[in-house]
Design an enzyme around this catalytic site. Structure first.
Site, mmCIF file in Angstrom:
data_model
loop_
_atom_site.group_PDB
_atom_site.id
_atom_site.type_symbol
_atom_site.label_atom_id
_atom_site.label_comp_id
_atom_site.label_asym_id
_atom_site.label_seq_id
_atom_site.Cartn_x
_atom_site.Cartn_y
_atom_site.Cartn_z
ATOM 1 N N HIS A 142 -13.860 49.769 16.437
ATOM 2 C CA HIS A 142 -13.352 50.981 16.912
ATOM 3 C C HIS A 142 -13.360 50.750 18.007
ATOM 4 O O HIS A 142 -12.906 51.798 18.446
ATOM 5 C CB HIS A 142 -14.101 51.684 16.226
ATOM 6 C CG HIS A 142 -13.559 52.160 14.965
ATOM 7 N ND1 HIS A 142 -14.503 52.769 13.947
ATOM 8 C CD2 HIS A 142 -12.749 51.447 13.669
ATOM 9 C CE1 HIS A 142 -13.744 52.878 12.237
ATOM 10 N NE2 HIS A 142 -12.584 52.123 12.795
ATOM 11 N N HIS A 150 -11.279 45.186 4.547
ATOM 12 C CA HIS A 150 -12.007 46.435 3.727
ATOM 13 C C HIS A 150 -13.018 45.159 2.736
ATOM 14 O O HIS A 150 -13.144 46.168 1.755
ATOM 15 C CB HIS A 150 -10.974 46.549 3.050
ATOM 16 C CG HIS A 150 -10.261 47.512 4.565
ATOM 17 N ND1 HIS A 150 -9.084 46.711 5.470
ATOM 18 C CD2 HIS A 150 -10.629 48.492 4.906
ATOM 19 C CE1 HIS A 150 -8.072 47.748 5.760
ATOM 20 N NE2 HIS A 150 -9.339 48.591 5.906
ATOM 21 N N TYR A 206 -9.337 40.267 11.371
ATOM 22 C CA TYR A 206 -10.567 41.342 11.457
ATOM 23 C C TYR A 206 -9.204 42.334 10.045
ATOM 24 O O TYR A 206 -10.878 43.453 10.238
ATOM 25 C CB TYR A 206 -11.037 41.618 12.567
ATOM 26 C CG TYR A 206 -11.826 41.506 13.140
ATOM 27 C CD1 TYR A 206 -12.815 41.208 12.715
ATOM 28 C CD2 TYR A 206 -11.239 40.539 14.589
ATOM 29 C CE1 TYR A 206 -13.846 40.123 13.437
ATOM 30 C CE2 TYR A 206 -12.078 40.026 15.715
ATOM 31 C CZ TYR A 206 -13.655 39.673 14.531
ATOM 32 O OH TYR A 206 -14.777 39.420 15.370
#
Length: 667
Positions: A191, A423, A420
């Protein structure tokens, strides 16, 4: 103290490279090679010699079968080769990065402080890495074209999700060498690094597979990724996509990716701190009127983000207190700027020397990642005498070695985003335990700990779970393994606060295809890795059922296998938490985030960080951060070697029977 004048950063490479990279290379047939892969720069003689020598070695012995120290050197020289051939600009012209004339630095504050927009990290290319710039590529753009509508849906991405993503009932596969804190950490870092813009007007309509599908709606409709404006004819065939976050390791997930946002997150007092909602002995992230956390990046929110965003907001404020004690006459801006530098560098260090060796638990990586930060001379000598070599990142580490761009302006890449996609790390449930006794408190389904409900167990006059309890629980719970059929099913029908319902398995496949990420075999070929010629080779020859399922799903055409599915299906190097294919992009880009950054690679000194701040980074790790703010965790942490590996369980947790991340919820 006035900000220090920056040393110059360079867009060249003079043969100074460090310690991370390589994988088995086998000779390709001529038709499999890409003559179009031209180097971005020419490494020095010693580096060319090392690259050539290890190529010969790897024909017989792959890097991961070499002794750890030798394997680390093998990785260092392969990384130089990756820098040569696998860094490519997202723009046709380098002029897009701006210049000192077109983007003048009008506020000298940002000579020695990070600009939240990401500007002025490079004073020669002031827009490089800033919010709104395009993601780059690890492959030349002619190999990453926009797909046709037919190619985009071939084979049906929902079918692929159903077959190879969906977690079977009771089929949670734990990653027993990691803990749930490791899973939360990588999302926390992602993030900070990248965020694509979605189109409000254009959608992708995914046809549901023939023969019935349990999808809850008539159609699966997803917003397309918004392409950047066409700035060059090549953008028609290969669109560029903007990164809404800054690409630097600058803590934008807690500080924001614009100066305007940063100002809204700061305390109203001239203390340099981030605003927190103090409630008794606890501190929480403030909320807006709709209940959204006030932080730099608050999408995809769950309790793991609540914990880490709060933890590093607390860390920022603790650094502010340290600096206020040392420099009582400083303004709030001066304290904030230095505290941010220190906090961001500490996160980068934790990721480099703690998180990475946990998820890539191989002897060569233990050496290599420590050397990325400290060099081969090691931590003790570096702390004692400083840098032994002024410029060598191999000898004395990347911090302080001098910023280099290796022939391509810095950006994160679409292929880096692709590898990346993790999940699978998310479990179905989280078991919560008392941080001091270890006693079981509750087991809560993960969907009940997302978005507006992320902090439900933590709030109230007598919360069911304290922050310390939650962090201890994350320390002993397992995440999921990054492999086939391990996506939690709530993520395959996730309704987000914007009203969209998504199958993230389908989304992950579609986003790679849509953005031109090459499929698995081409992906490996462009990285100079051996390419499987059959489905049986792809899975390592030990899983005929998976090979048969892949062959049927992809119509017998191995060239169609998606990069993500292939990476989940290939054999894993011992100790690795993800595939060798993903690892090759990782070893290139993990060090690039450090090596390109002026505040880490060049201005790495006590003048920039202050003597107090510099010691804070060099002497602290994740154990220190956790123990500083939640001292009840210190006894458990003292018995745990790596914070991102499973912690030593307290007696009460052992009595309960251990961790049951996939057990039915218990109250």
């Amino acid at each position: 103290m006035a900000p220090s004048a920056p040393a110059s950063d360079s867009n060249s490479n003079n043969g100074k490279n460090s310690s991370v990279s390589n994988v088995t290379v086998t000779k390709q047939k001529p038709e499999d090679q890409h003559a179009e892969l031209l180097p971005s720069f020419q490494p020095g003689f010693t580096d060319r010699l090392g690259i050539g020598a290890f190529k010969l070695v790897n024909k017989v012995i792959p890097w991961y079968k070499l002794p750890g120290f030798l394997g680390a050197f093998n990785l260092a020289f392969l990384r130089i080769e990756l820098r040569q051939f696998n860094l490519h600009d997202g723009y046709a012209s380098g002029a897009a990065q701006g210049s000192a004339a077109s983007e003048p630095l009008t506020d000298e504050r940002f000579l020695g402080a990070r600009n939240s927009d990401g500007k002025f990290n490079s004073l020669q290319m002031p827009l490089m890495g800033c919010a709104g710039m395009r993601l780059g590529r690890n492959f030349p753009r002619q190999f990453t074209p926009r797909p046709s509508d037919e190619d985009l849906m071939n084979p049906n991405p929902r079918t692929i999700s159903n077959l190879f993503m969906a977690r079977k009932e009771g089929g949670f596969v734990p990653a027993t060498t990691l803990n749930l804190l490791a899973a939360a950490w990588i999302q926390f870092q992602i993030h900070d690094w990248f965020n694509h813009e979605e189109s409000a007007a254009q959608t992708l309509d995914v046809p549901l597979p023939a023969g019935g599908d349990p999808w809850v709606q008539e159609h699966m409709r997803l917003h397309r990724t918004q392409p950047d404006a066409v700035l060059d004819p090549s953008d028609v065939a290969c669109p560029g996509y903007r990164n809404l976050n800054t690409a630097w390791w600058d803590g934008s997930q807690i500080y924001g990716s614009s100066e305007a946002v940063t100002q809204t997150l700061r305390s109203k007092l001239p203390d340099g701190k981030l605003a927190l909602d103090e409630r008794g002995c606890a501190a929480f992230l403030p909320r807006d009127p709709d209940g959204n956390p006030l932080t730099g990046f608050n999408s995809n929110w769950w309790i793991g983000m609540e914990l880490l965003h709060t933890l590093f907001a607390l860390e920022h404020n603790a650094i502010c207190d340290k600096l206020r004690g040392a420099y009582p006459s400083w303004t709030g801006d001066q304290i904030f700027d230095k505290a941010r530098l220190v906090n961001c560098a500490l996160m980068a260090k934790i990721h480099t020397v703690e998180w990475t060796p946990a998820i890539l638990a191989h002897p060569a990586l233990q050496v290599a990642m420590s050397a990325n930060w400290w060099g081969i001379v090691g931590e003790k000598l570096t702390k004692l005498v400083g840098r032994v070599s002024k410029t060598s990142e191999i000898i004395s580490g990347i911090p302080g070695s001098g910023a280099e761009q290796d022939g391509a302006p810095y950006s994160l890449t679409e292929e880096f985003v692709s590898v990346y996609r993790m999940h699978s790390l998310m479990p179905d449930n989280i078991a919560f335990f008392d941080a001091t006794s270890g006693a079981h408190k509750s087991t809560i389904p993960l969907p009940d700990l997302t978005f507006a409900h992320a902090r439900d167990p933590l709030v109230g006059a007598e919360p069911a779970v304290s922050f310390g309890d939650a962090l201890y629980s994350f320390g002993i719970n397992y995440p999921g393994a990054i492999t086939n059929n391990n996506y939690p099913n709530f993520l395959r029908g996730l309704t987000t606060p914007d009203g969209q319902t998504r199958d993230l398995g389908t989304v992950d496949i579609l986003r790679d295809r849509e953005r031109g990420v090459p499929r698995y075999c081409e992906f490996r070929r462009l990285l100079r890795l051996d390419v499987p010629r059959t489905f049986d080779e792809l899975v390592g020859g030990h899983n005929p059922a998976l090979a048969a399922a892949l062959s049927e799903a992809y119509g017998g055409d191995i060239a169609l296998v998606d990069a993500l599915v292939g990476s989940h299906s290939e054999p894993v190097i011992p100790g690795f938490g993800f595939s060798e294919t993903a690892f090759r992009v990782f070893i290139l880009m993990a060090s690039r985030r450090l090596k390109s950054d002026r505040f880490i690679a060049t201005a790495w000194n006590a003048d920039t960080y202050t003597p107090e701040g510099f010691r804070w980074v060099q002497d602290s790790g994740m154990k220190d951060v956790l123990g500083r703010h939640f001292p009840e965790l210190a006894p458990t942490l003292a018995r745990s070697k790596n914070v991102f590996a499973p912690w030593d369980m307290l007696a009460g947790s052992k009595t309960y029977g251990g961790v049951e991340t996939n057990a039915p919820a218990k109250k």
